[in-house]
Motif scaffolding. Structure first.
Motif, PDB file in Angstrom:
ATOM      1  N   GLY A   1       0.771  -1.229   0.000  1.00 50.45           N
ATOM      2  CA  GLY A   1       0.000   0.000   0.000  1.00 50.45           C
ATOM      3  C   GLY A   1       0.803   1.279   0.000  1.00 50.45           C
ATOM      4  N   TRP A   2       2.129   1.158  -0.037  1.00 48.30           N
ATOM      5  CA  TRP A   2       2.965   2.348  -0.069  1.00 48.30           C
ATOM      6  C   TRP A   2       2.948   2.953  -1.473  1.00 48.30           C
ATOM      7  N   ARG A   3       3.096   4.263  -1.528  1.00 45.18           N
ATOM      8  CA  ARG A   3       3.347   4.944  -2.792  1.00 45.18           C
ATOM      9  C   ARG A   3       4.857   4.999  -2.976  1.00 45.18           C
ATOM     10  N   VAL A   4       5.345   4.282  -3.985  1.00 46.31           N
ATOM     11  CA  VAL A   4       6.780   4.105  -4.152  1.00 46.31           C
ATOM     12  C   VAL A   4       7.283   4.932  -5.334  1.00 46.31           C
ATOM     13  N   PHE A   5       8.225   5.804  -5.070  1.00 47.18           N
ATOM     14  CA  PHE A   5       8.964   6.501  -6.117  1.00 47.18           C
ATOM     15  C   PHE A   5      10.253   5.707  -6.329  1.00 47.18           C
ATOM     16  N   ALA A   6      10.478   5.260  -7.552  1.00 49.35           N
ATOM     17  CA  ALA A   6      11.597   4.357  -7.837  1.00 49.35           C
ATOM     18  C   ALA A   6      12.563   5.025  -8.809  1.00 49.35           C
ATOM     19  N   THR A   7      13.856   4.710  -8.638  1.00 52.19           N
ATOM     20  CA  THR A   7      14.846   5.246  -9.574  1.00 52.19           C
ATOM     21  C   THR A   7      15.631   4.108 -10.219  1.00 52.19           C
ATOM     22  N   ALA A   8      16.149   4.408 -11.398  1.00 53.79           N
ATOM     23  CA  ALA A   8      17.028   3.494 -12.126  1.00 53.79           C
ATOM     24  C   ALA A   8      17.839   4.342 -13.103  1.00 53.79           C
ATOM     25  N   ARG A   9      18.807   3.698 -13.767  1.00 56.03           N
ATOM     26  CA  ARG A   9      19.662   4.447 -14.694  1.00 56.03           C
ATOM     27  C   ARG A   9      19.373   4.121 -16.160  1.00 56.03           C
TER      28      ARG A   9
ATOM     29  N   PHE B   1       4.851   2.168 -11.217  1.00 49.03           N
ATOM     30  CA  PHE B   1       5.682   3.015 -10.355  1.00 49.03           C
ATOM     31  C   PHE B   1       5.876   4.394 -10.989  1.00 49.03           C
ATOM     32  N   GLU B   2       6.054   5.374 -10.140  1.00 48.32           N
ATOM     33  CA  GLU B   2       6.522   6.682 -10.582  1.00 48.32           C
ATOM     34  C   GLU B   2       8.045   6.598 -10.582  1.00 48.32           C
ATOM     35  N   ALA B   3       8.608   6.485 -11.765  1.00 52.70           N
ATOM     36  CA  ALA B   3      10.029   6.162 -11.899  1.00 52.70           C
ATOM     37  C   ALA B   3      10.814   7.342 -12.461  1.00 52.70           C
ATOM     38  N   PHE B   4      12.040   7.507 -11.944  1.00 54.61           N
ATOM     39  CA  PHE B   4      12.875   8.644 -12.310  1.00 54.61           C
ATOM     40  C   PHE B   4      14.307   8.173 -12.593  1.00 54.61           C
ATOM     41  N   TYR B   5      14.939   8.855 -13.527  1.00 51.32           N
ATOM     42  CA  TYR B   5      16.351   8.594 -13.796  1.00 51.32           C
ATOM     43  C   TYR B   5      17.196   9.214 -12.699  1.00 51.32           C
ATOM     44  N   LEU B   6      18.102   8.416 -12.125  1.00 51.27           N
ATOM     45  CA  LEU B   6      19.035   8.927 -11.127  1.00 51.27           C
ATOM     46  C   LEU B   6      20.351   8.181 -11.245  1.00 51.27           C
ATOM     47  N   ASP B   7      21.421   8.945 -11.299  1.00 51.27           N
ATOM     48  CA  ASP B   7      22.772   8.395 -11.248  1.00 51.27           C
ATOM     49  C   ASP B   7      23.506   9.164 -10.162  1.00 51.27           C
ATOM     50  N   TYR B   8      23.925   8.470  -9.128  1.00 52.58           N
ATOM     51  CA  TYR B   8      24.592   9.137  -8.004  1.00 52.58           C
ATOM     52  C   TYR B   8      25.852   9.890  -8.438  1.00 52.58           C
ATOM     53  N   CYS B   9      26.406   9.526  -9.590  1.00 52.15           N
ATOM     54  CA  CYS B   9      27.607  10.201 -10.078  1.00 52.15           C
ATOM     55  C   CYS B   9      27.274  11.463 -10.870  1.00 52.15           C
ATOM     56  N   GLU B  10      25.986  11.758 -11.031  1.00 49.11           N
ATOM     57  CA  GLU B  10      25.538  12.954 -11.748  1.00 49.11           C
ATOM     58  C   GLU B  10      24.716  13.812 -10.804  1.00 49.11           C
ATOM     59  N   PRO B  11      25.334  14.779 -10.134  1.00 54.16           N
ATOM     60  CA  PRO B  11      24.637  15.587  -9.120  1.00 54.16           C
ATOM     61  C   PRO B  11      23.358  16.248  -9.616  1.00 54.16           C
ATOM     62  N   GLU B  12      23.325  16.620 -10.900  1.00 49.60           N
ATOM     63  CA  GLU B  12      22.130  17.279 -11.418  1.00 49.60           C
ATOM     64  C   GLU B  12      20.920  16.347 -11.399  1.00 49.60           C
ATOM     65  N   THR B  13      21.147  15.031 -11.562  1.00 49.75           N
ATOM     66  CA  THR B  13      20.026  14.093 -11.516  1.00 49.75           C
ATOM     67  C   THR B  13      19.537  13.906 -10.084  1.00 49.75           C
ATOM     68  N   ILE B  14      20.429  13.993  -9.125  1.00 49.29           N
ATOM     69  CA  ILE B  14      20.036  13.897  -7.720  1.00 49.29           C
ATOM     70  C   ILE B  14      19.127  15.064  -7.355  1.00 49.29           C
ATOM     71  N   ALA B  15      19.535  16.279  -7.760  1.00 50.24           N
ATOM     72  CA  ALA B  15      18.735  17.469  -7.488  1.00 50.24           C
ATOM     73  C   ALA B  15      17.367  17.382  -8.157  1.00 50.24           C
ATOM     74  N   ALA B  16      17.354  16.887  -9.409  1.00 47.66           N
ATOM     75  CA  ALA B  16      16.099  16.795 -10.158  1.00 47.66           C
ATOM     76  C   ALA B  16      15.141  15.789  -9.523  1.00 47.66           C
ATOM     77  N   VAL B  17      15.661  14.632  -9.103  1.00 46.74           N
ATOM     78  CA  VAL B  17      14.805  13.614  -8.479  1.00 46.74           C
ATOM     79  C   VAL B  17      14.250  14.116  -7.150  1.00 46.74           C
ATOM     80  N   ALA B  18      15.086  14.719  -6.333  1.00 46.70           N
ATOM     81  CA  ALA B  18      14.616  15.228  -5.036  1.00 46.70           C
ATOM     82  C   ALA B  18      13.487  16.233  -5.234  1.00 46.70           C
ATOM     83  N   GLU B  19      13.666  17.147  -6.159  1.00 51.55           N
ATOM     84  CA  GLU B  19      12.636  18.162  -6.414  1.00 51.55           C
ATOM     85  C   GLU B  19      11.357  17.532  -6.951  1.00 51.55           C
ATOM     86  N   ALA B  20      11.496  16.620  -7.913  1.00 54.16           N
ATOM     87  CA  ALA B  20      10.319  16.007  -8.528  1.00 54.16           C
ATOM     88  C   ALA B  20       9.519  15.185  -7.524  1.00 54.16           C
ATOM     89  N   VAL B  21      10.213  14.411  -6.703  1.00 59.10           N
ATOM     90  CA  VAL B  21       9.521  13.555  -5.727  1.00 59.10           C
ATOM     91  C   VAL B  21       8.831  14.396  -4.657  1.00 59.10           C
TER      92      VAL B  21
END
Length: 297
Positions: free
Chosen positions: A48-56, A69-89
């Motif tokens: 029953g959780w709402r899960v935001f999922a990431t992959a590359r 799932f509400e899925a987002f691109y995230l690569d820990y080696c790309e800081p701009e993707t971290i910022a984008a995922v945090a904001e979007a979620v």
């Protein structure tokens, strides 16, 4: 229609005992393409959780979306993707995020003397700096609500060393230190921090590690060439072959406790080898401990 009798007593109103359903719990899980992340995302969604999922990879993101799932691109080696995922979620859940499960990581094999600095830096970007960046961006929203669960998938190798895994071991030792200090600093805020420390778990982790060994380690030119041949074959075969190797459901079991228990623990070792490693570290003299671990590598 008969007139109301003025002598009739007023009947007390029946209180409305129907309660509103509890708001849906929300969680961001990284590294959901396979293994631990994929299993935990599915299991929490079914719960029953709402899960935001990431992959590359694009194909993994497409599959996650097909699964609802509400899925987002995230690569820990790309800081701009971290910022984008945090904001979007945070925007998607109106800053009502309940939990973060930092899970996406990889292992860079190789003797410490053979590690190129580029490989070591990338290992820390993916396993340490990226995790801190994402965590830091989500904490203010949790602080504002005075509640939140921060769970990090560390490793038994964040507590005890292992030959040929210096880059991975050092990134996990660093993660343990940083996040456990943060656990102490967050006391009284309503936020908790937990470390999950698996031993051998069935996944693509070892096969992915073999690819990084090929990419960054000059195995043929190394004095450790024969050891590399043995270790590389083991990695390509999927890593540890043992009855004590568990499935990702073992990690989900402790993740659920960290997320839903009133008293989440700071440490959750998973698998018998992980628990034995912690016990040995407590009981054995250091010289004996490191000899034992070295013989098993």
């Amino acid at each position: 229609m008969s007139a109301r009798n003025p002598t009739d007593k007023e009947q007390p109103m029946t209180p409305n005992t129907q309660t509103s359903p509890a708001p849906q719990k929300t969680i961001l899980i990284t590294g959901c393409s396979s293994g631990i992340g994929a299993f935990c995302a599915q299991a929490l969604k079914q719960r029953g959780w709402r899960v935001f999922a990431t992959a590359r990879k694009a194909e993994d993101l497409a599959y996650l979306r097909e699964q609802g799932f509400e899925a987002f691109y995230l690569d820990y080696c790309e800081p701009e993707t971290i910022a984008a995922v945090a904001e979007a979620v945070l925007n998607a859940c109106h800053h009502q995020l309940d939990a973060l499960f930092n899970n996406g990581a990889y292992a860079q094999p190789g003797a410490v003397e053979d590690l190129p600095m580029e490989a070591l830096r990338l290992q820390f970007e993916a396993n340490f700096f990226g995790w801190q960046d994402l965590t830091q961006r989500l904490i203010p929203a949790m602080r504002a609500r005075k509640q939140g669960r921060l769970v990090h998938c560390s490793s038994i190798l964040g507590l005890v060393p292992m030959k040929w895994r210096g880059a991975y071991v050092s990134s996990k030792f660093a993660l343990e230190g940083l996040m456990l200090v943060q656990r102490m600093e967050l006391e009284g805020s309503g936020l908790t921090v937990s470390m999950i420390e698996p031993g051998p778990i069935t996944s693509k982790f070892a096969i992915n590690a073999a690819a990084f060994a090929q990419k960054y380690i000059d195995m043929e030119a190394s004095v450790h060439r024969q050891d590399y041949q043995r270790q590389f074959a083991k990695l390509q075969g999927g890593g540890t072959k043992s009855s004590v190797k568990l499935g990702p459901d073992a990690v989900f079991e402790v993740l659920l406790h960290a997320l839903e228990s009133d008293r989440p623990r700071p440490h959750y070792p998973v698998t018998r080898p992980a628990k034995l490693g912690i016990l040995a570290k407590r009981l054995l003299p250091s010289r004996w401990l490191y000899k034992m671990l070295s013989d098993q590598s």
